[in-house]
Write a protein that holds these residues in place. Structure first.
Motif, PDB file in Angstrom:
ATOM      1  N   THR A  97       0.830  -1.197   0.000  1.00  0.00           N
ATOM      2  CA  THR A  97       0.000   0.000   0.000  1.00  0.00           C
ATOM      3  C   THR A  97       0.868   1.251   0.000  1.00  0.00           C
ATOM      4  OG1 THR A  97      -1.690  -1.173   1.260  1.00  0.00           O
ATOM      5  CG2 THR A  97      -1.840   1.218   1.205  1.00  0.00           C
ATOM      6  N   ARG A  99       1.791   4.609   1.148  1.00  0.00           N
ATOM      7  CA  ARG A  99       1.514   5.383   2.350  1.00  0.00           C
ATOM      8  C   ARG A  99       2.639   6.378   2.595  1.00  0.00           C
ATOM      9  NH1 ARG A  99       0.143   1.177   7.047  1.00  0.00           N
ATOM     10  NH2 ARG A  99       1.915   2.338   7.856  1.00  0.00           N
ATOM     11  N   SER A 111       0.571   4.020  -8.800  1.00  0.00           N
ATOM     12  CA  SER A 111      -0.292   2.896  -8.450  1.00  0.00           C
ATOM     13  C   SER A 111      -0.583   2.025  -9.667  1.00  0.00           C
ATOM     14  CB  SER A 111      -1.617   3.412  -7.887  1.00  0.00           C
ATOM     15  OG  SER A 111      -2.524   2.351  -7.680  1.00  0.00           O
ATOM     16  N   THR A 114      -5.897  -0.525  -7.424  1.00  0.00           N
ATOM     17  CA  THR A 114      -6.632   0.029  -6.295  1.00  0.00           C
ATOM     18  C   THR A 114      -7.515  -1.062  -5.721  1.00  0.00           C
ATOM     19  OG1 THR A 114      -6.637   2.262  -7.220  1.00  0.00           O
ATOM     20  CG2 THR A 114      -8.288   1.781  -5.548  1.00  0.00           C
ATOM     21  N   SER A 115      -7.471  -1.213  -4.414  1.00  0.00           N
ATOM     22  CA  SER A 115      -8.255  -2.255  -3.769  1.00  0.00           C
ATOM     23  C   SER A 115      -8.918  -1.695  -2.519  1.00  0.00           C
ATOM     24  CB  SER A 115      -7.369  -3.453  -3.404  1.00  0.00           C
ATOM     25  OG  SER A 115      -8.146  -4.535  -2.921  1.00  0.00           O
ATOM     26  N   THR A 148       1.582  -3.626   8.826  1.00  0.00           N
ATOM     27  CA  THR A 148       0.804  -3.632   7.595  1.00  0.00           C
ATOM     28  C   THR A 148      -0.427  -2.747   7.736  1.00  0.00           C
ATOM     29  OG1 THR A 148      -0.497  -5.544   8.296  1.00  0.00           O
ATOM     30  CG2 THR A 148       1.538  -5.982   7.057  1.00  0.00           C
ATOM     31  N   THR A 149      -1.037  -2.395   6.599  1.00  0.00           N
ATOM     32  CA  THR A 149      -2.271  -1.622   6.636  1.00  0.00           C
ATOM     33  C   THR A 149      -3.368  -2.343   7.420  1.00  0.00           C
ATOM     34  OG1 THR A 149      -1.741  -0.524   4.546  1.00  0.00           O
ATOM     35  CG2 THR A 149      -4.054  -0.538   5.207  1.00  0.00           C
ATOM     36  N   ASP A 192      -6.857  -6.646   1.844  1.00  0.00           N
ATOM     37  CA  ASP A 192      -7.408  -5.936   0.699  1.00  0.00           C
ATOM     38  C   ASP A 192      -8.278  -6.894  -0.102  1.00  0.00           C
ATOM     39  OD1 ASP A 192      -5.785  -6.920  -1.871  1.00  0.00           O
ATOM     40  OD2 ASP A 192      -4.438  -6.802  -0.160  1.00  0.00           O
ATOM     41  N   THR A 216     -10.118   2.252   1.138  1.00  0.00           N
ATOM     42  CA  THR A 216      -9.525   2.002  -0.174  1.00  0.00           C
ATOM     43  C   THR A 216      -8.023   2.238  -0.105  1.00  0.00           C
ATOM     44  OG1 THR A 216     -11.546   2.692  -1.294  1.00  0.00           O
ATOM     45  CG2 THR A 216      -9.542   2.703  -2.597  1.00  0.00           C
ATOM     46  N   GLU A 217      -7.257   1.408  -0.817  1.00  0.00           N
ATOM     47  CA  GLU A 217      -5.808   1.556  -0.836  1.00  0.00           C
ATOM     48  C   GLU A 217      -5.282   1.351  -2.244  1.00  0.00           C
ATOM     49  OE1 GLU A 217      -4.215  -1.316   1.854  1.00  0.00           O
ATOM     50  OE2 GLU A 217      -5.264  -2.986   0.935  1.00  0.00           O
ATOM     51  N   ASP A 218      -4.184   2.057  -2.542  1.00  0.00           N
ATOM     52  CA  ASP A 218      -3.500   1.926  -3.822  1.00  0.00           C
ATOM     53  C   ASP A 218      -2.202   1.164  -3.614  1.00  0.00           C
ATOM     54  OD1 ASP A 218      -5.269   3.409  -5.534  1.00  0.00           O
ATOM     55  OD2 ASP A 218      -4.582   5.229  -4.532  1.00  0.00           O
ATOM     56  N   PHE A 219      -1.897   0.236  -4.539  1.00  0.00           N
ATOM     57  CA  PHE A 219      -0.680  -0.550  -4.482  1.00  0.00           C
ATOM     58  C   PHE A 219       0.377   0.045  -5.409  1.00  0.00           C
ATOM     59  CE2 PHE A 219      -3.366  -4.606  -3.683  1.00  0.00           C
ATOM     60  CZ  PHE A 219      -3.525  -4.241  -2.351  1.00  0.00           C
TER      61      PHE A 219
END
Length: 261
Positions: A97, A99, A111, A114-115, A148-149, A192, A216-219
């Motif tokens: 993610t 961050r 990114s 997106t998950s 981790t997130t 995710d 929501t998170e972007d990888f």
């Protein structure tokens, strides 16, 4: 498994990139570290023992587009970001993610996915159906990897903000947490939607997703600070988004692939 062989798939997906002005890194060797424990992004195929997944396919395509030679190494999640930041590896991938706190240690690519954060439980779970009901039952445990997130979501968004809360069972790998869930040692895995959907699809009803997404998170891929690989990698990712390659990878690994087939 309804999917193309990797070589044919990569050739198909590079067709649209040939005319684009992508960097050529002259076959440069790039050492990439991963965990191999996060299906369907990267994991060990139980049938063949080979390392496979979304990220491996993406890197094969990226390697051809910008002319690099990937060399893979494996390490644990808790060591990965620091190791890349220290320059032990050229790059890291494992559904990381993007961050701000991590961006102080490493540089991120743009990114590539997106998950959403979801709650994964056993298929017969009926004691809670959302985050509030989970938090209200002091007997319930959540699995997480430190740093981790999902760990921070469990601590600060679901529980009491205490990072030492005994309701958080810590595991070195994501897969170990899922195994504990299936064995009944914990009651919830936060993950995710990317990984969660992969595990659920392969579980034959043993696992399910409940409740509403928790965020929501972007990888992104990670690199040592100041790495000259970030620009070429971003150019490759942009080309893959523009010509539909990212969508094709999502179809391959989230719709077509069935674990063990």
């Amino acid at each position: 498994m309804k999917t193309l062989a990797l070589a044919a798939f990569a050739a198909l997906m590079t067709t649209h990139a040939i005319a684009q002005d992508l960097p050529d890194l002259g076959g440069r060797e790039v050492v990439i570290v991963t965990e191999n424990a996060y299906p369907p992004l990267q994991f060990m195929d139980p049938a063949s023992g080979a390392a496979i997944g979304w990220e491996y396919d993406a890197m094969a395509i990226i390697a051809e587009r910008i002319n690099i030679t990937p060399v893979y190494e494996v390490t644990s999640w808790d060591a990965m970001i620091a190791a890349v930041g220290e320059g032990q590896y050229d790059m890291g991938m494992t559904g990381i993610t993007i961050r701000e706190d991590r961006a102080e240690i490493v540089d991120f690519s743009d990114s590539y996915m997106t998950s959403q954060m979801v709650m994964m439980v056993r298929g017969d779970e009926d004691r809670f159906s959302d985050a509030a009901e989970f938090a209200a039952d002091a007997d319930l445990l959540v699995a997480a990897q430190p740093g981790t997130t999902p760990f921070y979501v469990a601590v600060y968004d679901m529980l009491d903000g205490d990072e030492a809360n005994p309701r958080i069972a810590l595991f070195e790998t994501f897969g170990a947490g899922v195994a504990a869930l299936r064995a009944g040692d914990v009651d919830l895995v936060l993950t995710d939607g990317t990984a969660g959907n992969g595990y659920v699809a392969a579980s034959d009803g043993a696992l399910k997703i409940i409740g509403e997404p928790l965020g929501t998170e972007d990888f992104g891929f990670i690199f040592p600070k100041g790495s000259d690989l970030v620009g070429p990698m971003n150019a490759a990712i942009a080309s893959m988004e523009a010509d539909g390659t990212l969508d094709a990878l999502n179809t391959r690994w989230f719709l077509d692939y069935k674990l063990g087939e």
